[in-house]
Design a protein around this motif. Structure first.
Motif, PDB file in Angstrom:
ATOM      1  N   HIS A  73     -10.128   1.099  -1.579  1.00  0.00           N
ATOM      2  CA  HIS A  73      -9.826   2.487  -1.937  1.00  0.00           C
ATOM      3  C   HIS A  73      -8.400   2.852  -1.531  1.00  0.00           C
ATOM      4  CE1 HIS A  73     -11.268   6.228  -3.586  1.00  0.00           C
ATOM      5  NE2 HIS A  73     -10.776   6.903  -2.538  1.00  0.00           N
ATOM      6  N   THR A  74      -7.462   1.984  -1.862  1.00  0.00           N
ATOM      7  CA  THR A  74      -6.060   2.160  -1.485  1.00  0.00           C
ATOM      8  C   THR A  74      -5.200   1.949  -2.718  1.00  0.00           C
ATOM      9  OG1 THR A  74      -6.544   1.343   0.735  1.00  0.00           O
ATOM     10  CG2 THR A  74      -4.224   1.362   0.055  1.00  0.00           C
ATOM     11  N   ARG A  75      -4.184   2.795  -2.891  1.00  0.00           N
ATOM     12  CA  ARG A  75      -3.241   2.660  -4.011  1.00  0.00           C
ATOM     13  C   ARG A  75      -2.152   1.682  -3.611  1.00  0.00           C
ATOM     14  NH1 ARG A  75      -1.999   4.967  -8.745  1.00  0.00           N
ATOM     15  NH2 ARG A  75      -3.817   6.309  -8.511  1.00  0.00           N
TER      16      ARG A  75
ATOM     17  N   GLU B  87      -5.044   1.547  -7.999  1.00  0.00           N
ATOM     18  CA  GLU B  87      -5.877   1.783  -6.826  1.00  0.00           C
ATOM     19  C   GLU B  87      -7.044   0.820  -6.830  1.00  0.00           C
ATOM     20  OE1 GLU B  87      -8.754   5.354  -5.424  1.00  0.00           O
ATOM     21  OE2 GLU B  87      -6.664   5.928  -5.745  1.00  0.00           O
TER      22      GLU B  87
ATOM     23  N   PRO C 299       0.843  -1.211   0.000  1.00  0.00           N
ATOM     24  CA  PRO C 299       0.000   0.000   0.000  1.00  0.00           C
ATOM     25  C   PRO C 299       0.870   1.249   0.000  1.00  0.00           C
ATOM     26  CG  PRO C 299      -0.010  -1.029   2.166  1.00  0.00           C
ATOM     27  CD  PRO C 299       0.709  -1.973   1.250  1.00  0.00           C
ATOM     28  N   GLN C 300       0.422   2.265  -0.747  1.00  0.00           N
ATOM     29  CA  GLN C 300       1.184   3.502  -0.897  1.00  0.00           C
ATOM     30  C   GLN C 300       0.539   4.675  -0.179  1.00  0.00           C
ATOM     31  OE1 GLN C 300       4.250   3.458  -2.721  1.00  0.00           O
ATOM     32  NE2 GLN C 300       3.746   1.295  -2.357  1.00  0.00           N
ATOM     33  N   ASN C 301      -0.639   4.514   0.387  1.00  0.00           N
ATOM     34  CA  ASN C 301      -1.301   5.621   1.069  1.00  0.00           C
ATOM     35  C   ASN C 301      -0.531   6.023   2.312  1.00  0.00           C
ATOM     36  OD1 ASN C 301      -3.109   4.653  -0.821  1.00  0.00           O
ATOM     37  ND2 ASN C 301      -4.890   5.312   0.352  1.00  0.00           N
TER      38      ASN C 301
ATOM     39  N   GLY D 158      -8.066   8.664   8.185  1.00  0.00           N
ATOM     40  CA  GLY D 158      -7.241   8.091   7.128  1.00  0.00           C
ATOM     41  C   GLY D 158      -8.004   7.261   6.124  1.00  0.00           C
TER      42      GLY D 158
ATOM     43  N   THR E 216     -10.655   7.078   2.923  1.00  0.00           N
ATOM     44  CA  THR E 216     -11.280   7.862   1.855  1.00  0.00           C
ATOM     45  C   THR E 216     -12.710   7.430   1.602  1.00  0.00           C
ATOM     46  OG1 THR E 216     -10.351   6.343   0.229  1.00  0.00           O
ATOM     47  CG2 THR E 216      -9.056   8.286   0.756  1.00  0.00           C
TER      48      THR E 216
END
Length: 1413
Positions: free
Chosen positions: A720-722, A745, A688-690, A777, A779
């Motif tokens: 909903h995570t990149r 994503e 994950p990049q968030n 945190g 989205t």
């Protein structure tokens, strides 16, 4: 009666005085020591107080244990008892096996005068333990005489009256004709009375004076002992008070010199005479050789030393002793003595390289100081040896000069200087010479020569002359040295040997010249150099070389991906190693060559580095020496292992799917040149990049290879995570590098996390405020929050809130609620928070549920009640009100009763009607009162039951206690009924002494109405309970859906049980295990999900619960167990067995590839077909053909094989190798993977590399083993049949012999009815041993016997009335029957019960009488 004059004539005054004084002091010292000892001696057994009549015998014993065996002494009234005390006294002690010592005092034909206070004392070194007790003999009183008691001024005195005789009514003490105190001995035995300031008397007749002064000197105290008949004995005891001596400081002259006169004076300042003086030196008696004269008088003592010397120095102590104390004073005696030579130094010599010592010492006082100096040869000045450059020289405390390692610079002038401040100092100058021993350049060296050439062996030595060198040679005999200088040895060696010697600047050089060297000249040549100061030896190891033979026994030890270790046995110290790849014909001209140092005639190993992974190689060796190289050895072939791929996959693409939290990834395989083996699969990593997400959320999956384009779906990701997705290939050797990450994503979904900081606050008795922190945190848009709350017994209730707090209304008062919160979005609810427990506030309680008022007496009432149905808090107390009715001026009485009690008594009431009621209290205040009841105290107390009944619910299988507290005068008799049937004897009913009824292991058959009826002459009363037995939860219905590495478990309660348990909150425990493994919990007890049939059920399938077991093994059988539990109890477990998808790999009929050489056999994993599971590691075991023991192939650490393609038909190229095998030998190979195994037979090659010949039919070893096994089986079968027939004959003979015995024993039986009676009334007991010396013990019952006694009721059946003759006394007879026997309602009866049955006086026709022998 006064016996003082007659008794005094029996005792010698002076002797007895000193003896008793010493014994009393010894006992006091021993008691003091015992108080301060650390229990090193312990008395484990001791005698007790005894009283006998004259003429009998007595034995007193004491047992003690200590670090060492203790010694015992016995005393009577403080006087030591010995074998000469009386001929009737016998003393002895013995050592026991456990290390303790037993001491005995035996008195035969006891007399009155033998009475007194006896004590046994155990001594072990300085450790003492004492025990004392009285021994009395019936007779008139008498008092033993004691000499005057000596006591030191200021100390306390305990004077015990040494009386004897029995019985004694009192012991009195008098002083100057006046009675001090009196204590009755037997009426108040442990009383202690203080009459005057410093005296008291205890039960042993002891006079205690807390502080003795000089005024008490000569005082006489009289002890008077009186018997109950009036007989009296008197005795006077005189007390002498003595002052301890006090010494002045010792007098001694100052600045004493050797040879002068020394006097030491010791004066007594005060103290009572006589005083004895003793002198000590350094804590010991003064030796006579010191010629010290002691002169003493009554009050002083002096030491005279006519010529004081050094040996007189030390500490002198004067010790003064009188009858009560010992004191001492000490002083130090010193004199000054000039130093005198003890060891005078002289010129010395030391040896170079060794340690050197030069002694120098003197005597004197104070102790002389020794200083060494050395003269500098260049500057001509003297310097202390400790300051010389280089160090290594030190001066010891005794004056000895020590040189650790002598060097040439240590030679020169040295001076030893001694002084102590008295007289003239001492000084002596000496010369120290350094001698150089013989030395050689090296202790050993090697020399090499070629056969046929000339060589020279030189030996250079140095040292002080005369210096001599000698040569010796060790050849064939290992321990024989031959002197080369001897004429016969030179003649034997011939003209080829010549020895020459040359002088050099530092010594001598000797050379052995050999012309035309031969191989037999090789050996050890020893050169020895000697001079008067030492010797040295040099060994020259000569080798005469010829061209070597090639290395032998080449074999491969280990093979890795880029290295391999080979070993061989070399004939020389240097070898040439060549190795290259072997794809086709080997080109040795292009091979890499390495020179390796070897150990001759030993196995040598060498590691080849920088090899290509998965590539065949060849290696050979040649031996080298100083002459030439040998021919190369036979080539050695091996293949390196696979290595992880060296490049990542290419063309990585990532796209979204329709489901939230999923990504679809595709890629192409890496470059073929970088596979480094067979690609077994791929690792797909999603990071994950968030912001705010750490690497713990990284997802890693393993994917099997596919034909053509590779791809997989990543599920279970955060919504909903990149993510950054990368792919790496792996083979049997490991995983390669990951590709460059590709970001994508995931679609949004339900919230991923639960709200944090959930807290609960009680607002009112029926309201709670729940608050929490919003989820940060995310989205995903949160629409609201869902709050689940429930009590322990109720199902979950749900309320929603758009904010971060919620007020829960209309709750139960003072009740614990479990609360958890979850956020929800348009995709559904997220996970719930960890449950918290919160309680509503207290409120005033409700009225007591019921009340009852009973008459206790003519002036008292008993009020009992039931707690409120709605306590609304913790009941602190109850207030009971009693108000008279119809009396003018009547006052309402009230009293408080603790919250745990539900009854109270009202006493002191007039004989008038009274009204009573009760109110409960909590912290919130008083609740409404109960109903009011009226009752009138009366002298006729009607039987009443104060216990209050009502409905009771209990779980099946538990125990239930029903109370029946009764009142009445005369006492009420009680009877219990179950559904209108009298309860007599039942295995589950226990009637207690307080008339309560205990029901054990209750079930549905025992539910219903229970009535306790109490009755006396004036009436009756009863209490009724309605018992409802609640069922346990039924086992859930369980289903399972297996996957490759997980199992989805679904379960629900049976439909028929949901109606019975609809008001119960059910929790589940899920455990699982492999086929033969231990049970494992799916969740811990703390985190157990609280599942009930409505709250957490699946929306599509109400009442169905789901759980996914992950991390399982592919193709493995698992057992699943689920248990349902509620507050009622636990259900029976529900079991299910299922297997995960897939199976173990299938072995080939024959190995696809087997390779062998003289010492290794390698088996390829190719050909193993997968059955749907991931590749399993291969294991290889081998054994020589015909052997029984399998050996693991642990010589080479190789990777697993057998991972096929997606179609399940392929295999990897992995190899498993067994090393260290014998050449030309057949082996059985067992290859196993994932629980499957295959066995093959293969042979290593011969030493020359050829194949061995096939086995002949005549020498088939397997067939030979089968034949021998069959023969052994037949022999065992025949032996078994023979033994069976032998035992059958023996059993027939035994049965015949027993039948004769039984016929004889049965002849004494009179009738069959007696047998039937014995069978009906069985008695069980432990066997009683019959002793030969007692013919009556056969009929005694063992005290440890146990009985199981059957009872008869004489036709009275349970739950029926008694016979007609007693029908009018139904309740009386039943009550009488229960008072006799109902407490013994079990099937067994104890000895106490049998005794109580014998003592009971109930009618024979009512009581059940046990049958016993």
């Amino acid at each position: 009666m006064d016996n003082s004059n007659g008794e005094e004539s029996r005792i010698s005054t002076e002797t007895m005085h000193e003896k008793l004084d010493e014994n009393w002091n010894l006992l006091n010292d021993k008691k003091r020591k015992r108080r301060f000892a650390d229990n090193r001696v312990i008395i484990t057994q001791h005698f007790t107080e005894r009283t006998l009549t004259p003429g009998g015998d007595i034995s007193m014993q004491c047992t003690a244990i200590g670090d060492r065996p203790p010694q015992f002494t016995w005393h009577r009234d403080g006087v030591l008892i010995s074998s000469s005390t009386d001929t009737r006294y016998a003393l002895g002690q013995i050592m026991r096996l456990d290390g303790s010592v037993l001491a005995q005092l035996n008195i035969s034909r006891v007399r009155v005068e033998d009475g007194g206070l006896y004590s046994c004392t155990a001594l072990e070194g300085d450790n003492v333990a004492v025990h004392e007790n009285r021994f009395d003999v019936y007779g008139p009183p008498y008092i033993r005489a004691l000499p005057p008691i000596k006591v030191q001024t200021g100390e306390s005195l305990n004077l015990r009256c040494p009386y004897y005789g029995y019985p004694i009514s009192k012991i009195d003490w008098e002083y100057t004709g006046k009675k001090i105190t009196s204590s009755g001995l037997y009426p108040n035995r442990y009383k202690r009375t203080n009459i005057q300031k410093r005296s008291a008397t205890n039960i042993h007749g002891t006079l205690s004076i807390t502080e003795v002064t000089k005024q008490n000197n000569g005082a006489k105290y009289t002890c008077i002992v009186t018997s109950p008949s009036g007989e009296m004995a008197r005795r006077d005891f005189e007390v002498k008070v003595i002052e301890a001596p006090i010494l002045d400081d010792l007098l001694l002259g100052n600045n004493l010199q050797e040879g002068q006169v020394a006097n030491i004076y010791c004066n007594v300042r005060t103290g009572d005479l006589p005083i004895h003086f003793e002198w000590l030196k350094d804590g010991k008696r003064i030796p006579s050789n010191l010629k010290v004269v002691e002169r003493s008088s009554e009050l002083f003592s002096a030491l005279v030393i006519k010529s004081v010397a050094l040996e007189h120095c030390g500490t002198y102590t004067c010790v003064a002793t009188n009858h009560v104390a010992t004191v001492n004073k000490s002083t130090e005696l010193y004199i000054k003595v000039a130093p005198k030579w003890q060891i005078e130094p002289t010129n010395s010599s030391v040896v170079l390289g060794r340690s050197g010592l030069v002694s120098c010492s003197a005597t004197g006082y104070p102790a002389p100081q020794v200083h060494w100096m050395k003269k500098d040869a260049i500057l001509g000045t003297w310097q202390p040896v400790l300051e010389l450059a280089g160090g290594g020289i030190l001066s010891l405390a005794n004056g000895t000069l020590v040189i650790d390692e002598v060097s040439l610079s240590d030679e020169g002038l040295y001076s030893c200087n001694i002084e102590n401040g008295v007289g003239s100092p001492l000084s002596k100058t000496i010369w120290i010479t350094v001698n150089k021993p013989a030395q050689v350049s090296a202790a050993a060296r090697n020399a090499t020569g070629r056969a046929g050439a000339a060589l020279a062996l030189a030996c250079a030595a140095r040292g002080d002359p005369p210096l001599r060198l000698a040569w010796a040679r060790r050849a064939a005999a290992p321990h024989a040295l031959h002197d080369l200088h001897a004429p016969h040895n030179l003649h034997a060696l011939g003209h080829r040997f010549k020895i020459s010697e040359t002088k050099t600047e530092f010594g001598v050089t000797s050379t052995v010249n050999i012309h035309f060297a031969e191989t037999r000249d090789a050996g050890v040549y020893q050169c020895t150099a000697t001079n008067p100061y030492g010797s040295a030896t040099q060994n020259v190891y000569l080798s005469v070389l010829e061209p070597p033979s090639p290395p032998t026994e080449l074999r491969v030890e280990t093979v890795l991906s880029r290295s391999a270790t080979i070993s061989w046995r070399a004939s020389t110290a240097l070898c040439s190693l060549q190795y290259t790849t072997a794809h086709g014909p080997v080109r040795w001209d292009a091979a890499r060559t390495i020179n390796v140092t070897c150990k001759e005639e030993q196995r040598q190993a060498f590691e080849l580095l920088e090899l290509a992974p998965g590539t065949p190689h060849a290696a050979r060796l040649a031996a080298l020496n100083a002459v030439a190289a040998s021919a190369p050895s036979d080539p050695l072939y091996f293949t390196t292992l696979e290595e992880a791929p060296s490049s990542p996959p290419t063309q990585v693409l990532v796209s979204q799917t329709e489901a939230p939290g999923e990504l679809f990834v595709t890629w192409a395989q890496p470059d073929t040149q970088t596979h480094n083996g067979h690609i077994a699969g791929y690792h797909v990593k999603a990071v994950p990049q968030n912001a705010g997400l750490d690497e713990s959320k990284t997802r890693m999956v393993k994917v099997s290879p596919q034909t053509g384009k590779q791809g997989t779906t990543l599920s279970g990701l955060l919504k909903h995570t990149r993510y950054a997705v990368s792919v790496a290939a792996f083979n049997s050797a490991g995983s390669g590098p990951f590709s460059a990450p590709v970001t994508q994503e995931t679609r949004a979904g339900a919230p991923e996390s639960a709200p944090s900081s959930v807290e609960c606050t009680a607002v009112a008795p029926s309201s709670l405020r729940v608050g929490w922190q919003p989820i940060l945190g995310l989205t995903t848009e949160i629409l609201g929050y869902s709050v689940l709350f429930a009590t322990e017994d109720s199902p979950w209730q749900n309320q929603t809130s758009l904010h971060t707090e919620l007020y829960l209304q209309n709750l139960m008062k003072y009740t614990n609620y479990t609360i958890k919160v979850a956020a929800y979005s348009s995709y559904g609810p997220g996970p719930f928070s960890y449950p918290i427990v919160c309680s509503t506030l207290e409120d005033v309680p409700g009225p007591p549920a019921d009340i009852k008022v009973l008459v206790l007496s003519s002036s008292s009432l008993l009020i009992s009640w039931k707690p409120p149905d709605q306590p609304n808090g913790e009941i602190l107390y109850y207030t009971v009100y009693v108000k008279p009715i119809g009396l003018s001026g009547g006052v309402t009485l009230s009293q408080r009763v603790g919250g745990a009690r539900t009854w109270a008594e009202a006493r002191g009431l007039p004989a008038a009607p009274h009204e009573a009621w009760v109110a409960a209290h909590t912290r919130a205040g008083a609740g409404p009162p109960s109903k009011r009841l009226t009752q009138t105290p009366s002298h006729r107390v009607v039987a009443g039951v104060s216990s209050l009944g009502g409905p009771i619910s209990v779980g099946a299988g538990s125990s239930l206690l029903l109370r029946c507290a009764c009142v009445g005068s005369p006492a009420a008799r009680t009877v219990w009924y179950h559904n209108h049937n009298i309860i007599t004897h039942h295995p589950r009913f226990t009637r207690n002494h307080d008339d309560s009824l205990l029901i054990n292991n209750i079930d549905q058959s025992l539910s219903g109405n229970y009535t306790c009826l109490a009755k006396n002459l004036y009436g009756s009363d009863s209490v009724e309970y309605t018992v409802t037995v609640l069922p346990l939860p039924d086992p859930p219905i369980i289903r399972a859906t297996p996957y490759k590495e997980s199992i989805l478990i679904e379960w629900e309660q049976p439909h028929y049980s949901m109606n019975r348990t609809s008001n119960q909150k059910i929790k589940y425990s899920l455990t699982w295990k492999e086929a033969n493994g231990p049970w494992q919990d799916s969740w811990s007890s703390d985190a157990s999900p609280s599942l009930d049939l409505l709250g957490d059920a699946s929306p599509s399938h109400p009442g169905v619960n789901k759980y996914l077991l992950t991390g399982l093994k592919c193709g493995t059988k698992y057992s699943i167990r689920i248990i349902a539990s509620s507050k009622i109890g636990t259900s029976q477990p529900a079991y299910l067995e299922t297997s995960t998808l897939g199976g173990a790999p299938v072995p080939p009929a024959s190995p696809s590839s087997v390779w062998s050489n003289r010492s290794h056999i390698a088996v390829s994993a190719a050909g193993w077909r997968r059955a749907g599971c991931a590749p399993a590691p291969l294991a290889l075991h081998y054994r020589p053909l015909g052997s029984a023991r399998w050996l693991p192939a642990h010589e080479l650490a190789l990777e697993s094989g057998g991972s096929g393609g997606s179609d399940g038909s392929g295999g990897s190229g992995g190899w498993v190798v067994a090393g260290g095998l014998a050449a030309g030998t057949r082996y059985e190979l067992r290859v196993s993977a994932g629980g499957r195994a295959a066995t093959y037979t293969y042979a290593t090659k011969n030493e020359d590399g050829s194949e061995i010949s096939p086995l002949s039919d005549m020498l088939d070893l397997n067939m030979l083993v089968i034949v021998l096994s069959s023969i052994l089986l037949v022999v065992c079968l025949v032996s078994f049949v023979y033994i069976l027939m032998k035992r059958h004959r023996t059993n027939n003979f035994t049965e015949y012999r027993d039948s004769i015995t039984i016929d004889k024993s049965e002849s004494g039986i009179t009738s069959a009815s007696q047998n039937n009676l014995a069978k009906e009334n069985r008695i069980y007991s432990t066997p009683i041993p019959v002793r030969n010396n007692s013919k009556h013990e056969l009929y005694e019952i063992s005290p440890y016997a146990q009985f199981a006694v059957g009872f008869r009721t004489f036709g009275h059946v349970d739950n029926q009335d008694v016979p007609n003759a007693h029908r009018k006394h139904r309740y009386d007879s039943e009550t009488s029957f229960q008072m006799c026997s109902e407490s013994e309602d079990s099937d067994t009866i104890s000895k106490n019960t049998l005794k109580s049955i014998h003592r009971s006086k109930c009618p024979k026709e009512v009581c059940r009488t046990p049958h016993y022998r």
